[in-house]
Design a protein around this motif. Structure first.
Motif, PDB file in Angstrom:
ATOM      1  N   MET A  28       0.825  -1.208   0.000  1.00 17.91           N
ATOM      2  CA  MET A  28       0.000   0.000   0.000  1.00 17.91           C
ATOM      3  C   MET A  28       0.861   1.261   0.000  1.00 17.91           C
ATOM      4  O   MET A  28       0.531   2.250  -0.647  1.00 17.91           O
ATOM      5  CB  MET A  28      -0.931  -0.010   1.217  1.00 17.91           C
ATOM      6  N   ALA A  29       2.003   1.192   0.729  1.00 18.20           N
ATOM      7  CA  ALA A  29       2.899   2.354   0.752  1.00 18.20           C
ATOM      8  C   ALA A  29       3.481   2.602  -0.633  1.00 18.20           C
ATOM      9  O   ALA A  29       3.551   3.737  -1.101  1.00 18.20           O
ATOM     10  CB  ALA A  29       4.006   2.137   1.771  1.00 18.20           C
ATOM     11  N   GLU A  42      -8.035  -4.281  -4.439  1.00 15.97           N
ATOM     12  CA  GLU A  42      -8.133  -4.273  -5.896  1.00 15.97           C
ATOM     13  C   GLU A  42      -8.812  -3.007  -6.388  1.00 15.97           C
ATOM     14  O   GLU A  42      -8.467  -2.460  -7.430  1.00 15.97           O
ATOM     15  CB  GLU A  42      -8.872  -5.529  -6.367  1.00 15.97           C
ATOM     16  N   ARG A  43      -9.800  -2.524  -5.607  1.00 17.13           N
ATOM     17  CA  ARG A  43     -10.471  -1.278  -5.974  1.00 17.13           C
ATOM     18  C   ARG A  43      -9.478  -0.110  -5.996  1.00 17.13           C
ATOM     19  O   ARG A  43      -9.621   0.839  -6.734  1.00 17.13           O
ATOM     20  CB  ARG A  43     -11.590  -0.992  -4.968  1.00 17.13           C
ATOM     21  N   LYS A  44      -8.457  -0.204  -5.140  1.00 15.49           N
ATOM     22  CA  LYS A  44      -7.466   0.870  -5.081  1.00 15.49           C
ATOM     23  C   LYS A  44      -6.309   0.613  -6.037  1.00 15.49           C
ATOM     24  O   LYS A  44      -5.306   1.321  -6.002  1.00 15.49           O
ATOM     25  CB  LYS A  44      -6.929   1.012  -3.652  1.00 15.49           C
ATOM     26  N   GLY A  45      -6.402  -0.431  -6.832  1.00  9.03           N
ATOM     27  CA  GLY A  45      -5.397  -0.646  -7.859  1.00  9.03           C
ATOM     28  C   GLY A  45      -4.244  -1.547  -7.466  1.00  9.03           C
ATOM     29  O   GLY A  45      -3.253  -1.619  -8.174  1.00  9.03           O
ATOM     30  N   VAL A  46      -4.370  -2.245  -6.337  1.00 13.10           N
ATOM     31  CA  VAL A  46      -3.331  -3.209  -5.968  1.00 13.10           C
ATOM     32  C   VAL A  46      -3.786  -4.570  -6.488  1.00 13.10           C
ATOM     33  O   VAL A  46      -4.872  -5.034  -6.144  1.00 13.10           O
ATOM     34  CB  VAL A  46      -3.135  -3.271  -4.442  1.00 13.10           C
ATOM     35  N   LEU A  82      -5.202  -2.990  10.384  1.00 13.13           N
ATOM     36  CA  LEU A  82      -4.643  -2.610   9.091  1.00 13.13           C
ATOM     37  C   LEU A  82      -5.469  -1.457   8.553  1.00 13.13           C
ATOM     38  O   LEU A  82      -6.697  -1.528   8.536  1.00 13.13           O
ATOM     39  CB  LEU A  82      -4.751  -3.778   8.106  1.00 13.13           C
ATOM     40  N   ASN A  83      -4.786  -0.404   8.133  1.00 19.18           N
ATOM     41  CA  ASN A  83      -5.492   0.709   7.542  1.00 19.18           C
ATOM     42  C   ASN A  83      -5.405   0.572   6.021  1.00 19.18           C
ATOM     43  O   ASN A  83      -4.375   0.832   5.427  1.00 19.18           O
ATOM     44  CB  ASN A  83      -4.854   2.014   8.008  1.00 19.18           C
ATOM     45  N   LEU A  84      -6.492   0.127   5.399  1.00 15.72           N
ATOM     46  CA  LEU A  84      -6.493  -0.129   3.964  1.00 15.72           C
ATOM     47  C   LEU A  84      -6.996   1.116   3.254  1.00 15.72           C
ATOM     48  O   LEU A  84      -8.192   1.244   2.985  1.00 15.72           O
ATOM     49  CB  LEU A  84      -7.390  -1.317   3.634  1.00 15.72           C
ATOM     50  N   PHE A  85      -6.116   2.042   3.000  1.00 15.08           N
ATOM     51  CA  PHE A  85      -6.474   3.304   2.352  1.00 15.08           C
ATOM     52  C   PHE A  85      -7.673   3.944   3.059  1.00 15.08           C
ATOM     53  O   PHE A  85      -8.635   4.374   2.427  1.00 15.08           O
ATOM     54  CB  PHE A  85      -6.786   3.095   0.873  1.00 15.08           C
TER      55      PHE A  85
END
Lengths: 184, 410
Positions: free
Chosen positions: B155-156, B191-195, B318-321
């Motif tokens: 994520m980073a 996946e929504r955030k592009g990972v 966990l902070n997922l965006f």
């Protein structure tokens, strides 16, 4: 040394006006927003449509930081940003070192820590630096700011009053019964 | 009394503070192979993702060591120990101790079949690892392993503008922390955030000679210029492992006072196998709050004050965006026998309580952090419940203290 004082909530007097919440968010956020109040008055669900009974008088409750002796938020903070002040007993967040991971919010059993999305910071009751505005603006005296050793007194007073009331009632009833007896 | 602490992580520093609190005039020395003062490993992802500057990762600066009367020997490697003579053998000199505390932490575990010595291959454990990644100018990254460390790194890097692919060997991401259902929701968020997330794929090799060109799995080859191996951690401290009793997870075996099999030697942090709060079995926890608490306990006991370790508890956030995913206690509920699961859902949010013999042993949630503190208390107390409503509303004994969470002052 400053005496350790705590906010005491007395549900018997609370009318649910939420003035404490307005005062809290205005003082601490500079804008009135009930969701950003560090103290939340909650109404127990299911009472709004059912007729109130005597027991239902206490339909409001308060959720705010209890300034725990052994706080879960302090236990889980990964940057050691939350500290309990030994003198005032107040648990405060150091926003210079806090990174906003929210472990404190997750671990608090009272839901007393919330995330302010606008300021990107975690907020909690820090007793307004020793002069809690919620207590100052409470019109019914349901909120009190008492030294820790006196915090139990409101509850004890209520219990004492209930006890005296039920005792006088019992004596009165007995007296009426006796009178009826004598009359017949 | 001479107290020597090996390791300058949070366990070692907590131990030092506990000793200082008990014994004002004790000589305390911390031996560290890193140069920097203590930092919080939990926030390295925030630093890599450019959310905080580098100086915010430190929790203690060098002058504070002097204030607390703690001598810090940095960049020193420990090579051995003479337990009979009570001597710690460093590369340059020997160090005599009365009480020794081992807090050597953990190091990344890299599968032995993988050739990883080339530029562009990183691990994500220490501050120096993070510094290397911050300096590295890459564009596309493959993260091998989808534990909390892998996902935080992923994520980073996504925030830094990388194209990110996460590979997980097992059938769902975060296999040790979350069950399949919440892990699936977390995967959707990523996946929504592009990972990109690939489950059930095994890393075969990292081709290339000097620099990374890609990653070969058992299903495909993925081109990339950065590889992060987040394939797990293992206890560190080879210099002492052959002289000390070790636990089933490979860490140093300790009792509830954090005492090892050697006299006057204590151990704490990632390098130990300590008792689990829920199962009571020795477990390698490798979580910040457990390491901190173990350090305190080891420090107090080394200083002669008898304290018992309550047990390690998993609590991972966990902070997922911006979306909070939390796991507390045991996972694996509903997928092995003997567990029962209560699930609750609302739009975009999910919560699950794991019961064993109708005791609350685990809680997981995605985007539903509100009740977690309440349920955490249930896990700690192993409350017997039959429904989630029960777990949330049950009248409890006084909640004023969160025993066993004794509190810290540093």
């Amino acid at each position: 040394m400053e005496e350790e004082k705590v906010i005491v909530y007395d549900p018997v007097y609370c009318s649910g006006c939420m003035r404490c919440m307005t005062a809290c968010s205005t003082y601490n956020n500079g804008a009135t927003s009930l969701s950003k109040s560090r103290l939340q008055i909650v109404r127990h669900e299911g009472h709004a449509i059912s007729p109130l009974t005597e027991e239902d008088d206490l339909i409001f409750d308060v959720l705010t930081c209890q300034q725990c002796n052994q706080p879960a938020c302090v236990y889980f903070c990964p940057t050691l940003s939350i500290k309990k002040n030994n003198e005032t007993g107040c648990v405060t967040i150091n926003h210079d070192t806090c990174v906003g991971c929210r472990m404190c919010m997750v671990s608090c059993p009272f839901g007393a820590i919330s995330y302010d999305g606008d300021r990107r910071a975690l907020i909690k009751c820090e007793l307004c630096g020793g002069d809690p505005q919620c207590v100052r603006f409470c019109p019914t005296g349901a909120l009190k700011f008492l030294p820790k050793k006196e915090a139990h007194l409101p509850k004890r007073n209520h219990l004492a009053r209930n006890l005296i009331q039920s005792r006088t009632r019992a004596i009165r009833d007995a007296a009426t019964r006796e009178g009826e007896h004598a009359g017949s | 009394m001479k107290f020597v602490i090996v390791g300058n992580g949070i366990a070692g520093v907590s131990a030092a503070h506990a000793i200082r609190k008990t014994k004002r005039d004790a000589s305390i020395t911390i031996v560290s192979d890193e140069v920097e003062p203590t930092y919080s490993a939990c926030v390295l992802g925030h630093y890599l993702g450019e959310e905080i500057p580098r100086d915010r990762v430190f929790i203690k600066n060098l002058s504070e060591y002097a204030q607390d009367g703690i001598r810090l020997l940095s960049s020193q490697k420990v090579t051995g120990i003479d337990a009979e003579e009570k001597k710690l053998i460093l590369e340059k000199a020997d160090l005599v101790y009365d009480k020794l505390i081992i807090a050597t932490g953990s190091k990344p575990f890299i599968p032995p079949s993988i050739q990883a010595e080339r530029s562009g291959v990183f691990t994500f454990k220490s501050l120096s690892d993070t510094d290397k990644l911050v300096r590295w100018k890459g564009q596309s990254a493959v993260i091998v392993g989808s534990g909390p460390i892998g996902l935080e790194a992923g994520m980073a890097l996504k925030r830094r503008g990388y194209r990110v692919v996460v590979i997980e060997l097992l059938s769902h991401i975060l296999p040790k922390v979350f069950d399949r259902r919440p892990a699936g929701l977390i995967k959707e968020i990523l996946e929504r955030k592009g990972v990109e997330v690939l489950e059930g794929e095994r890393l075969v090799e990292i081709p290339g000679t000097d620099t990374v060109t890609g990653v070969a799995t058992d299903r495909r080859t993925i081109g990339c210029d950065t590889v992060i191996l987040a394939t797990g951690m293992k206890p560190r401290g080879a210099w002492v492992f052959d002289k000390i009793k070790r636990g089933p997870c490979g860490g140093i075996s300790v009792d509830e006072k954090m005492q090892t099999s050697l006299a006057d030697v204590f151990a704490c942090g990632d390098c130990v196998d300590a008792r689990d709060l829920i199962t009571g079995r020795p477990v390698s926890s490798m979580l910040w709050h457990n390491a901190r608490r173990q350090g305190e306990i080891a420090g107090y006991n080394a200083a002669g004050l008898s304290r018992q370790y309550e047990g390690s508890l998993n609590a991972t956030g966990l902070n997922l965006f911006g979306v909070q995913a939390v796991s507390i206690g045991i996972s694996g509920g509903g997928e092995t026998d003997g567990f029962a699961v209560i699930e609750r859902e609302r739009e975009d949010a999910y919560q699950r309580v794991i019961l064993q013999r109708s005791e609350v042993v685990g809680v997981q949630s995605v985007n539903w952090p509100e009740d977690m503190g309440h349920l955490l208390a249930s896990v700690v107390r192993k409350e017997k419940v039959t429904s989630l409503h029960d777990a949330l509303t049950k009248r409890r004994p006084p909640l004023r203290t969160m025993r066993p969470f004794a509190h810290v002052r540093t």
